[in-house]
Design an enzyme around this catalytic site. Structure first.
Site, PDB file in Angstrom:
ATOM      1  N   ASP A  71     -19.013 -17.408  22.720  1.00 35.94           N
ATOM      2  CA  ASP A  71     -18.642 -16.753  23.969  1.00 35.94           C
ATOM      3  C   ASP A  71     -19.114 -15.308  23.870  1.00 35.94           C
ATOM      4  O   ASP A  71     -18.642 -14.554  23.022  1.00 35.94           O
ATOM      5  CB  ASP A  71     -17.107 -16.791  24.096  1.00 35.94           C
ATOM      6  CG  ASP A  71     -16.641 -16.905  25.513  1.00 35.94           C
ATOM      7  OD1 ASP A  71     -17.263 -16.262  26.377  1.00 35.94           O
ATOM      8  OD2 ASP A  71     -15.655 -17.623  25.753  1.00 35.94           O
TER       9      ASP A  71
ATOM     10  N   ASP B 103     -19.893 -14.654  29.499  1.00 32.94           N
ATOM     11  CA  ASP B 103     -18.631 -14.333  30.176  1.00 32.94           C
ATOM     12  C   ASP B 103     -18.872 -13.405  31.371  1.00 32.94           C
ATOM     13  O   ASP B 103     -19.633 -12.432  31.264  1.00 32.94           O
ATOM     14  CB  ASP B 103     -17.699 -13.651  29.157  1.00 32.94           C
ATOM     15  CG  ASP B 103     -16.334 -13.330  29.722  1.00 32.94           C
ATOM     16  OD1 ASP B 103     -15.587 -14.285  29.992  1.00 32.94           O
ATOM     17  OD2 ASP B 103     -16.021 -12.139  29.905  1.00 32.94           O
TER      18      ASP B 103
ATOM     19  N   GLU C 268     -20.700 -18.033  33.234  1.00 32.33           N
ATOM     20  CA  GLU C 268     -19.441 -18.169  33.960  1.00 32.33           C
ATOM     21  C   GLU C 268     -19.661 -17.520  35.324  1.00 32.33           C
ATOM     22  O   GLU C 268     -19.687 -16.302  35.452  1.00 32.33           O
ATOM     23  CB  GLU C 268     -18.304 -17.455  33.208  1.00 32.33           C
ATOM     24  CG  GLU C 268     -16.949 -17.706  33.834  1.00 32.33           C
ATOM     25  CD  GLU C 268     -15.913 -16.632  33.514  1.00 32.33           C
ATOM     26  OE1 GLU C 268     -14.725 -16.924  33.649  1.00 32.33           O
ATOM     27  OE2 GLU C 268     -16.290 -15.494  33.147  1.00 32.33           O
TER      28      GLU C 268
ATOM     29  N   HIS D  92      -9.120 -22.185  29.205  1.00 34.36           N
ATOM     30  CA  HIS D  92      -8.050 -21.324  28.673  1.00 34.36           C
ATOM     31  C   HIS D  92      -7.472 -20.354  29.705  1.00 34.36           C
ATOM     32  O   HIS D  92      -6.568 -19.603  29.383  1.00 34.36           O
ATOM     33  CB  HIS D  92      -8.625 -20.527  27.501  1.00 34.36           C
ATOM     34  CG  HIS D  92      -9.738 -19.621  27.952  1.00 34.36           C
ATOM     35  ND1 HIS D  92     -10.964 -20.101  28.376  1.00 34.36           N
ATOM     36  CD2 HIS D  92      -9.800 -18.284  28.109  1.00 34.36           C
ATOM     37  CE1 HIS D  92     -11.714 -19.091  28.768  1.00 34.36           C
ATOM     38  NE2 HIS D  92     -11.041 -17.979  28.604  1.00 34.36           N
ATOM     39  N   ASP D  93      -8.018 -20.341  30.909  1.00 30.97           N
ATOM     40  CA  ASP D  93      -7.548 -19.401  31.935  1.00 30.97           C
ATOM     41  C   ASP D  93      -6.689 -20.062  32.991  1.00 30.97           C
ATOM     42  O   ASP D  93      -6.352 -19.436  33.997  1.00 30.97           O
ATOM     43  CB  ASP D  93      -8.749 -18.760  32.660  1.00 30.97           C
ATOM     44  CG  ASP D  93      -9.476 -17.753  31.802  1.00 30.97           C
ATOM     45  OD1 ASP D  93      -8.827 -17.146  30.926  1.00 30.97           O
ATOM     46  OD2 ASP D  93     -10.687 -17.572  32.007  1.00 30.97           O
TER      47      ASP D  93
HETATM   48  C1  NOJ Z   1     -13.282 -14.708  31.680  1.00 29.12           C
HETATM   49  C2  NOJ Z   1     -12.500 -15.220  30.526  1.00 29.12           C
HETATM   50  O1  NOJ Z   1     -12.471 -16.621  30.565  1.00 29.12           O
HETATM   51  C3  NOJ Z   1     -11.112 -14.618  30.591  1.00 29.12           C
HETATM   52  O2  NOJ Z   1     -10.228 -15.182  29.666  1.00 29.12           O
HETATM   53  C4  NOJ Z   1     -11.249 -13.130  30.405  1.00 29.12           C
HETATM   54  O3  NOJ Z   1      -9.992 -12.512  30.602  1.00 29.12           O
HETATM   55  C5  NOJ Z   1     -12.251 -12.527  31.388  1.00 29.12           C
HETATM   56  N1  NOJ Z   1     -13.445 -13.303  31.545  1.00 29.12           N
HETATM   57  C6  NOJ Z   1     -12.638 -11.133  30.966  1.00 29.12           C
HETATM   58  O4  NOJ Z   1     -13.503 -11.182  29.862  1.00 29.12           O
END
Ligand code: NOJ
Length: 582
Positions: free
Chosen positions: A106, A207, A268, A346-347
């Site tokens: 990542d 990311d 992403e 994970h979000d």
């Molecule tokens: C996306 C990530 O999946 C998330 O967990 C993170 O807080 C933000 N980008 C900032 O890097």
């Protein structure tokens, strides 16, 4: 092979990959500190391989103060001591290769930690050679230069006392955004990517990649008559998907792939629509190899109380809306770009708690949802634990959660008259911490994850829901996932076939037909708790054989199928069944 689909099944390894997302903090702890680590991932490579994954996406493992669990990087070329050492990382890369598994790191390109040496140097003085690595502006009328809101709440600007300027941050104020207009920043990021590729990793998840370009005019979003002057507003049009971001990604792609043509870049691309997704992932444009969209995961909240942010209010899943958007992604990207297929990460909350049934139909709904998603066109990405039907992490008290957005929710909810028990319920349903519970390996204390209490917690159903039990049970979710992924990887029709939605207006059925040359497959899923029937002209005209079913059915398929609650079928057109296999 006809021309239309020839490039779909091409030589690029990611066109036939299945990615397993490992959230290292919660995967497997080998040193008894309650935090998962890299040796823990190495220990479980056999498990991941046996599941049928071909690559691992590891959430950030670099040195970090962990304001945002590793997305705030202090040093991109060091491993966070909580996860292990550089030697551990090198071992992981080596051992993964032996297991036939690729490693995708990542890579946080948009921002660093405020503890990163670049930022520490930058904030020392306006003349620092690193000042221009970040985005600085003078105050406007004594306050923030714009009214833009950050994703983590409040302004995108934080005031730096020492130099009297504001710096820009899209996420936490401890995560300043890099200035990608500065060619030195771009060079440094390529160096970091090369550092890891030379060590043998196979690619990166980029990311927040759509945010790297900002509109440098820094215009206000609202007009001057806006009522509440203290409020900041999200201003995606000024910091998401700007034309300039394509230049940055393309340049990065070219610099990285020059010596590492097989390096995989998956962006992403949160809010990008399908047009943008095609731009980001079309092979000819040399930007990303695939994208992860947020577009089709939603439609399950309801603004029952206007005073509480809608994303905290669980509602009934709107299948019709999901169908519409998913169909658009399947059609618009086919043959043009490439997109991830996923239910959770994970979000966000876990798929079973969100779209399935945690209670009576736990196993059946978990198997059905996996079937629905992963046999479509695209790149499956599984979140650790979904393959054993893990549900949302339910902790007993609000204070047990770490998600920094909870205090904001709690304040708004209390104001709206909610009790603490109601707020806790919202958190247990919607917080991003719900998917970060410790992996449930066994029925031992702490689920075999650790000998010490897991950093965030573990669900109390680990006695019944764990990988060890499911290993022994031929009908378990785990075993079903193995069969499903094998089907996905071994059959051209699921890798490259066209996709056509059936029963489009049925409120309870999700069904689609995939076609590749003369091979045809039908996936029919009952997304409801009630019995449903399904038929379509294809089903009555030709004979089909059952390749997979989540309720133990495998007999001849009649022209009309009756599906029990959450039942699903994967059917293959007869006569083609044998030829169709690779
Ligand atoms: C996306 C990530 O999946 C998330 O967990 C993170 O807080 C933000 N980008 C900032 O890097």
């Amino acid at each position: 092979m006809n021309m239309e689909v020839s490039f779909l099944a091409d030589h690029q390894w990611w066109k036939n990959a299945v990615i397993y997302q490992v959230y290292p903090r919660s995967f497997k702890d080998t040193n008894g500190d309650g935090i998962g680590d890299i040796p823990g991932v190495i220990e479980k490579l056999d498990y991941i391989r046996k599941l049928g994954a071909t690559a691992i996406w590891l959430n950030p493992i670099f040195e970090s103060p962990h304001v945002d669990n590793g997305y705030d990087v202090r040093n991109y070329e060091k491993i966070d001591p909580g996860f292990g050492t550089m030697e551990d990382a090198e071992n992981l890369i080596k051992e993964a290769k032996k297991h036939g598994l690729k490693i995708i790191l990542d890579l946080v390109l948009n921002h660093t930690s405020d503890q990163h040496p670049w930022f520490r140097a930058a904030r020392k003085s306006k003349d620092s050679p690193y000042r221009d690595f970040y985005i600085w502006r003078d105050p406007k009328d004594g306050r923030e230069p714009t009214d833009w809101a950050s994703f983590f709440g409040g302004s995108t600007w934080a005031f730096d006392e020492q130099t009297g300027q504001y710096y820009f941050h899209l996420f936490s104020d401890k995560m300043p955004d890099l200035n990608w207009e500065n060619p030195k920043v771009r060079e440094e990021m390529v160096k970091i990517a090369r550092f890891w590729l030379e060590k043998g990793v196979d690619g990166f998840r980029l990311d927040a990649v759509i945010h790297m370009a900002k509109d440098s005019r820094f215009l206000p979003v609202r007009n001057e008559d806006a009522e509440d002057e203290t409020d900041f507003v999200l201003a995606e049009k000024y910091y998401a998907n700007l034309p300039r971001v394509h230049d940055f990604i393309h340049e990065f792609n070219r610099a990285v792939k020059k010596d590492f043509p097989d390096a995989f870049l998956i962006g992403e691309t949160a809010s990008a629509d399908t047009n943008l997704a095609v731009l980001y992932s079309s092979p000819a444009r040399e930007e990303c190899d695939a994208v992860i969209t947020f577009n089709y995961l939603g439609f399950d909240t309801e603004a029952k109380d206007k005073r509480i942010p809608e994303n905290w209010q669980q509602g009934k899943w709107n299948l019709a809306a999901f169908k519409k958007v998913m169909a658009k992604w399947q059609k618009d990207l086919y043959g043009k770009g490439y997109s991830a297929l996923y239910w959770n990460n994970h979000d966000m909350p876990r798929l079973l708690s969100r779209f399935g049934d945690e209670q009576m139909y736990r196993e059946k709904s978990a198997k059905m949802l996996a079937t629905l998603m992963y046999l479509q066109w695209g790149l499956p990405i599984l979140l650790q634990g979904e393959e054993i039907g893990m549900t949302n992490l339910k902790l007993p008290h609000l204070e047990d959660y770490e998600d920094p957005s909870i205090p904001g929710l709690a304040a708004a909810a209390r104001k709206a008259g909610c009790t603490d028990a109601e707020i806790l319920q919202m958190v247990q349903k919607r917080s991003k911490d719900t998917s970060r519970g410790a992996m449930q390996w066994t029925d031992e204390k702490y689920g075999g994850f650790s000998t010490y209490a897991p950093w965030l917690g573990i669900n109390d159903d680990t006695r019944e829901v764990n990988a060890a039990i499911q290993e022994k049970d031929p009908d378990s979710i785990l075993q079903y996932y193995r069969k499903l992924l094998e089907i996905k990887k071994s059959m051209d029709v699921f890798k490259s076939g066209t996709w056509e939605m059936l029963a489009e207006h049925d409120p309870n059925i999700y069904a689609y037909l995939r076609t590749y040359n003369r091979q045809r497959a039908l996936v029919v899923c009952n997304v409801s708790k009630e019995r449903q029937t399904f038929t379509c002209p294809e089903l009555t005209r030709t004979k089909w054989s059952c390749l997979l079913n989540n309720a133990g059915n495998s007999k001849e398929i009649p022209g009309r199928i009756v599906l029990s609650p959450y039942e699903c079928y994967v059917l293959l057109q007869k006569n083609e069944a044998i030829n169709g296999r690779n």
